[in-house]
Scaffold this motif. Structure first.
Motif, PDB file in Angstrom:
ATOM      1  N   ARG A 132       0.834  -1.205   0.000  1.00 42.29           N
ATOM      2  CA  ARG A 132       0.000   0.000   0.000  1.00 42.29           C
ATOM      3  C   ARG A 132       0.870   1.258   0.000  1.00 42.29           C
ATOM      4  NH1 ARG A 132      -1.843   3.567   3.748  1.00 42.29           N
ATOM      5  NH2 ARG A 132      -1.106   2.370   5.534  1.00 42.29           N
ATOM      6  N   LEU A 133       1.920   1.268   0.820  1.00 37.65           N
ATOM      7  CA  LEU A 133       2.794   2.437   0.880  1.00 37.65           C
ATOM      8  C   LEU A 133       3.552   2.635  -0.435  1.00 37.65           C
ATOM      9  CD1 LEU A 133       4.188   2.022   4.510  1.00 37.65           C
ATOM     10  CD2 LEU A 133       2.465   3.654   3.722  1.00 37.65           C
ATOM     11  N   VAL A 134       3.980   1.532  -1.055  1.00 40.67           N
ATOM     12  CA  VAL A 134       4.681   1.633  -2.334  1.00 40.67           C
ATOM     13  C   VAL A 134       3.757   2.209  -3.401  1.00 40.67           C
ATOM     14  CG1 VAL A 134       5.667   0.256  -4.211  1.00 40.67           C
ATOM     15  CG2 VAL A 134       6.385  -0.157  -1.844  1.00 40.67           C
ATOM     16  N   HIS A 135       2.520   1.755  -3.431  1.00 45.68           N
ATOM     17  CA  HIS A 135       1.547   2.302  -4.393  1.00 45.68           C
ATOM     18  C   HIS A 135       1.365   3.795  -4.183  1.00 45.68           C
ATOM     19  CE1 HIS A 135      -2.168   2.901  -6.656  1.00 45.68           C
ATOM     20  NE2 HIS A 135      -2.680   3.459  -5.564  1.00 45.68           N
ATOM     21  N   GLU A 136       1.242   4.217  -2.938  1.00 45.11           N
ATOM     22  CA  GLU A 136       0.979   5.619  -2.645  1.00 45.11           C
ATOM     23  C   GLU A 136       2.151   6.526  -3.008  1.00 45.11           C
ATOM     24  OE1 GLU A 136      -0.059   5.570   1.465  1.00 45.11           O
ATOM     25  OE2 GLU A 136      -2.100   4.819   1.102  1.00 45.11           O
ATOM     26  N   ALA A 137       3.351   5.943  -3.161  1.00 45.21           N
ATOM     27  CA  ALA A 137       4.515   6.754  -3.527  1.00 45.21           C
ATOM     28  C   ALA A 137       4.397   7.300  -4.941  1.00 45.21           C
ATOM     29  CB  ALA A 137       5.793   5.918  -3.392  1.00 45.21           C
ATOM     30  N   ASP A 138       3.736   6.554  -5.837  1.00 39.57           N
ATOM     31  CA  ASP A 138       3.530   7.015  -7.218  1.00 39.57           C
ATOM     32  C   ASP A 138       2.313   6.281  -7.765  1.00 39.57           C
ATOM     33  OD1 ASP A 138       3.590   7.795  -9.855  1.00 39.57           O
ATOM     34  OD2 ASP A 138       5.752   7.523 -10.093  1.00 39.57           O
ATOM     35  N   PRO A 139       1.110   6.717  -7.395  1.00 41.26           N
ATOM     36  CA  PRO A 139      -0.109   6.001  -7.793  1.00 41.26           C
ATOM     37  C   PRO A 139      -0.280   5.879  -9.303  1.00 41.26           C
ATOM     38  CG  PRO A 139      -0.578   7.590  -6.051  1.00 41.26           C
ATOM     39  CD  PRO A 139       0.810   7.858  -6.511  1.00 41.26           C
ATOM     40  N   ASP A 140       0.100   6.904 -10.043  1.00 40.58           N
ATOM     41  CA  ASP A 140      -0.084   6.848 -11.496  1.00 40.58           C
ATOM     42  C   ASP A 140       0.781   5.760 -12.124  1.00 40.58           C
ATOM     43  OD1 ASP A 140      -1.902   8.912 -11.407  1.00 40.58           O
ATOM     44  OD2 ASP A 140      -0.425  10.468 -11.852  1.00 40.58           O
ATOM     45  N   ALA A 141       2.047   5.709 -11.734  1.00 41.85           N
ATOM     46  CA  ALA A 141       2.939   4.678 -12.269  1.00 41.85           C
ATOM     47  C   ALA A 141       2.492   3.297 -11.812  1.00 41.85           C
ATOM     48  CB  ALA A 141       4.374   4.948 -11.823  1.00 41.85           C
ATOM     49  N   SER A 142       2.018   3.204 -10.574  1.00 39.62           N
ATOM     50  CA  SER A 142       1.524   1.933 -10.056  1.00 39.62           C
ATOM     51  C   SER A 142       0.338   1.434 -10.873  1.00 39.62           C
ATOM     52  CB  SER A 142       1.130   2.089  -8.581  1.00 39.62           C
ATOM     53  OG  SER A 142       0.549   0.916  -8.077  1.00 39.62           O
ATOM     54  N   ARG A 143      -0.573   2.351 -11.197  1.00 44.73           N
ATOM     55  CA  ARG A 143      -1.750   1.965 -11.991  1.00 44.73           C
ATOM     56  C   ARG A 143      -1.363   1.558 -13.413  1.00 44.73           C
ATOM     57  NH1 ARG A 143      -4.498   5.847  -8.664  1.00 44.73           N
ATOM     58  NH2 ARG A 143      -3.722   7.578  -9.947  1.00 44.73           N
TER      59      ARG A 143
END
Length: 449
Positions: A132-143
């Motif tokens: 969850r924390l990794v996703h929140e670091a760059d949500p656009d790239a994660s998506r």
């Protein structure tokens, strides 16, 4: 009295960040990060979760890959093994090595992967919180990479494995079946349960850890013999949880607290993906109720471990009993009691110690040098800091943040330190130490802008 850590200057913070980044980049293998290039030359499960939390401040893409690599070795039954072995590392560089665990053959019926060798036991489930924390670091790239969509089923299967296979006491909590599983390998909490285990002969194994570390900092040969016996018994029974004679079965509050925090993280991930978060919240609530009802000791103002085989709480005060501060929604009186205990005579946080020790300062088994029998660990202090902050103890959390940053800088990113003097113990340039420093710096430097 411990000397309070003063805030580092902006220049010192930037230098510390660069040094922490250097540690993680040096220990990067191309797909994951080793905890230590000498002492721990493979990928470790909960290490990688903490490492990903730090890496997200340097490269969210690399942080994602850290978790993806680990979960790529997940067993078909859902377990995430505590070690994923690098085949290019010589067998004698670490023990127990792949030829001891024999996961792809001994674990075939339990669903061990064929293409990679792993251990057969597990470590604390910090991974969903990390994801969850990794996703929140760059949500656009994660998506764009569908990071959460790909990792969510694996994390759900991991938690399901624990809940369905490891509730050995049948009281709603997950049990550990080896002292390496809760991560606090030779905590005095395990002395009683381990005393019932016949150690493997010393001639049957060779300890590679003593080549790279002082024996005074490490578990004894007697303890190691018992670790080997437990692991060999599990292996010889095909890594089956049911039907294996587990002489060591303990409900650990820290392990279960991290599972609860990760269930809350899975609920947040589910919402992000448009999935139903309610099953995760319900499981977290059920686990929290069981944790409080079963492991809370009002007289000690601390959560204690429970020896399932002996049928009672273990009378030993470990930092694992403070880790439920990470759990949201604890009763207010328990949250306040845990803060008193952390600052009290048994852990001395902010008075006699700058960092919370791994074991009771007043305990007969306390040893400030030997592994989990007293030294302070940086990842554990990160958890405590986060818990203190969650329950409004902001001054204590800020003080602990400064202490973590100062001690890590002074110790060369040590694996662990003497909680009173800050003297480095174990190895240095340790990955999760650098990682949690980066995470704390991420907030500290942001606040200073």
């Amino acid at each position: 009295m411990t000397t309070p850590a003063h805030p580092l200057t902006g220049a010192e913070l930037r230098t510390l960040r660069n040094e922490a980044a250097r540690v993680l980049f040096t220990n990067w293998t191309g797909t994951s990060t080793v905890p230590s290039a000498t002492l721990y030359p493979h990928q470790w499960s909960w290490d990688s979760a903490f490492i990903a939390i730090g890496l997200r401040h340097l490269s969210p893409r690399r942080a994602q890959l850290e978790l993806e690599t680990l979960l790529g070795a997940q067993w078909h039954d859902g377990r995430v093994p505590h070690i994923v072995f690098n085949p290019s590392v010589p067998l004698d560089s670490y023990f127990p090595s792949p030829d001891f665990w024999r996961s792809s053959t001994a674990g075939a019926e339990a669903g061990a992967p064929r293409g990679v060798e792993t251990s057969g036991i597990v470590q604390p489930p910090v991974h969903a919180l990390a994801a969850r924390l990794v996703h929140e670091a760059d949500p656009d790239a994660s998506r764009r990479r569908n990071f959460l969509r790909r990792i969510y089923p694996k994390l759900t299967a991991w938690h399901a494995y624990l809940m369905e296979n490891r509730d050995i006491g049948r009281h709603g909590l997950v049990s550990v079946i080896h002292p390496w599983e809760p991560g606090m390998d030779n905590s005095p909490c395990w002395d009683g349960p381990l005393s019932r285990v016949e150690p493997a002969p010393a001639s049957s194994f060779r300890r590679a850890d003593l080549v790279h570390s002082d024996a005074a900092d490490r578990p004894t040969d007697l303890d190691y013999g018992r670790y080997v016996r437990l692991a060999a018994t599990y292996r010889n029974n095909g890594y089956r949880d049911a039907g294996t004679p587990h002489p060591f079965v303990v409900e650990d509050p820290g392990f279960n607290a991290l599972l609860i925090a990760s269930e809350h993280a899975l609920a947040a991930i589910a919402e992000t993906l448009g999935e139903d978060p309610r099953p995760h919240r319900a499981r977290a609530e059920k686990l929290t109720t069981a944790l409080v009802n079963r492991l809370w000791s009002p007289q000690d103002e601390l959560f204690l471990c429970y020896d399932v085989r002996a049928g009672g709480l273990i009378d030993a005060k470990s930092v694992t009993g403070l880790l439920p501060l990470l759990v949201p929604g604890l009763p207010d009186d328990i949250a306040k009691a845990l803060q008193r205990t952390a600052a009290g005579e048994h852990f001395g946080l902010g008075s006699t110690t700058a960092l919370v020790p791994s074991y009771d300062l007043r305990g007969q088994a306390y040893d400030p040098a030997r592994y989990w029998r007293g030294p302070a660990w940086f990842n554990i202090n990160w958890v405590v800091e986060r818990g203190l902050r969650q329950y409004g103890a902001l001054d204590s959390a800020d003080t602990l943040t400064r202490a973590v940053l100062a001690s890590s800088a002074a110790s060369g990113f040590a694996e662990y330190v003497d909680p009173r003097t800050g003297q480095a113990r174990g190895t240095t340039s340790f990955s999760w130490t650098a990682a949690v420093v980066l995470d704390l710096l991420g907030r500290t430097m942001e606040e200073d802008r």
